[in-house]
Design an enzyme around this catalytic site. Structure first.
Site, PDB file in Angstrom:
ATOM      1  N   PRO A 190     -66.247  63.790  32.931  1.00  0.00           N
ATOM      2  CA  PRO A 190     -67.602  64.106  32.473  1.00  0.00           C
ATOM      3  C   PRO A 190     -67.448  63.451  31.131  1.00  0.00           C
ATOM      4  O   PRO A 190     -68.449  62.941  30.471  1.00  0.00           O
ATOM      5  CB  PRO A 190     -67.928  65.266  32.884  1.00  0.00           C
ATOM      6  CG  PRO A 190     -66.971  65.988  33.051  1.00  0.00           C
ATOM      7  CD  PRO A 190     -65.986  65.149  33.634  1.00  0.00           C
ATOM      8  N   ALA A 191     -66.488  63.970  30.280  1.00  0.00           N
ATOM      9  CA  ALA A 191     -66.382  63.798  28.862  1.00  0.00           C
ATOM     10  C   ALA A 191     -66.336  62.203  28.669  1.00  0.00           C
ATOM     11  O   ALA A 191     -67.069  61.639  27.750  1.00  0.00           O
ATOM     12  CB  ALA A 191     -65.293  64.305  28.252  1.00  0.00           C
ATOM     13  N   ILE A 202     -66.738  70.515  30.521  1.00  0.00           N
ATOM     14  CA  ILE A 202     -66.906  69.222  30.113  1.00  0.00           C
ATOM     15  C   ILE A 202     -65.356  68.967  30.030  1.00  0.00           C
ATOM     16  O   ILE A 202     -64.691  68.971  29.018  1.00  0.00           O
ATOM     17  CB  ILE A 202     -67.795  68.894  28.682  1.00  0.00           C
ATOM     18  CG1 ILE A 202     -69.074  69.285  28.775  1.00  0.00           C
ATOM     19  CG2 ILE A 202     -67.494  67.307  28.398  1.00  0.00           C
ATOM     20  CD1 ILE A 202     -69.884  69.270  27.480  1.00  0.00           C
ATOM     21  N   HIS A 203     -65.003  68.439  31.053  1.00  0.00           N
ATOM     22  CA  HIS A 203     -63.362  67.936  31.268  1.00  0.00           C
ATOM     23  C   HIS A 203     -63.180  66.476  31.079  1.00  0.00           C
ATOM     24  O   HIS A 203     -64.266  65.908  30.936  1.00  0.00           O
ATOM     25  CB  HIS A 203     -62.713  68.556  32.812  1.00  0.00           C
ATOM     26  CG  HIS A 203     -63.615  68.181  33.870  1.00  0.00           C
ATOM     27  ND1 HIS A 203     -63.213  66.998  34.457  1.00  0.00           N
ATOM     28  CD2 HIS A 203     -64.515  68.962  34.627  1.00  0.00           C
ATOM     29  CE1 HIS A 203     -63.950  67.102  35.546  1.00  0.00           C
ATOM     30  NE2 HIS A 203     -64.946  67.861  35.608  1.00  0.00           N
ATOM     31  N   ALA A 204     -62.140  65.863  31.362  1.00  0.00           N
ATOM     32  CA  ALA A 204     -61.967  64.536  31.226  1.00  0.00           C
ATOM     33  C   ALA A 204     -62.763  63.667  31.632  1.00  0.00           C
ATOM     34  O   ALA A 204     -63.538  62.624  31.111  1.00  0.00           O
ATOM     35  CB  ALA A 204     -60.325  64.015  31.498  1.00  0.00           C
TER      36      ALA A 204
END
Length: 85
Positions: A18-19, A14-16
Site C-alpha cells: 500500500p505504501a 501501511i506496509h510495502a
C-alpha cells in the site's frame, strides 16, 4: 491547503504494497502531499519515507494537500485511502 484525517483499517498498516500504491497515486498531482501520524510526517511520494513511519492498523493519519490541484488531490486521495487502507 486541504486535509483529511483517516484511521488505517488494513490489518498490516501501511506496509510495502500500500505504501507503493500511495506513492504512485500521490505522484499524479501537482500539489505537495504529506502524510502525518504518531508525531512523524513524510512526503507521500517517497515510498521508503512513508514505510519508515511504521503506521499500524488503527493509527490515525492526517493527509495534507497543498498546491494548484489540492481540491482534486484531497478528494481523490481520500477515496484511495478508503479503498486501499
Amino acid at each position: 491547503m486541504k486535509r483529511f484525517v483517516y484511521e488505517i483499517r488494513d490489518q498490516l498498516g501501511i506496509h510495502a504494497r500500500p505504501a507503493g500504491l500511495l506513492a504512485k497515486e500521490a505522484r499524479k498531482y501537482e500539489s505537495r502531499i504529506t502524510i502525518a501520524a504518531r508525531g512523524k510526517s513524510a512526503d507521500a511520494t517517497r515510498l521508503m519515507t512513508v514505510m519508515g513511519m511504521a503506521v499500524k492498523c488503527k493509527d490515525q493519519v492526517t493527509v495534507t494537500c497543498e498546491g494548484e490541484d489540492e481540491e482534486t488531490a484531497c478528494r481523490e486521495l481520500q477515496a484511495f485511502f478508503e479503498a486501499n487502507l
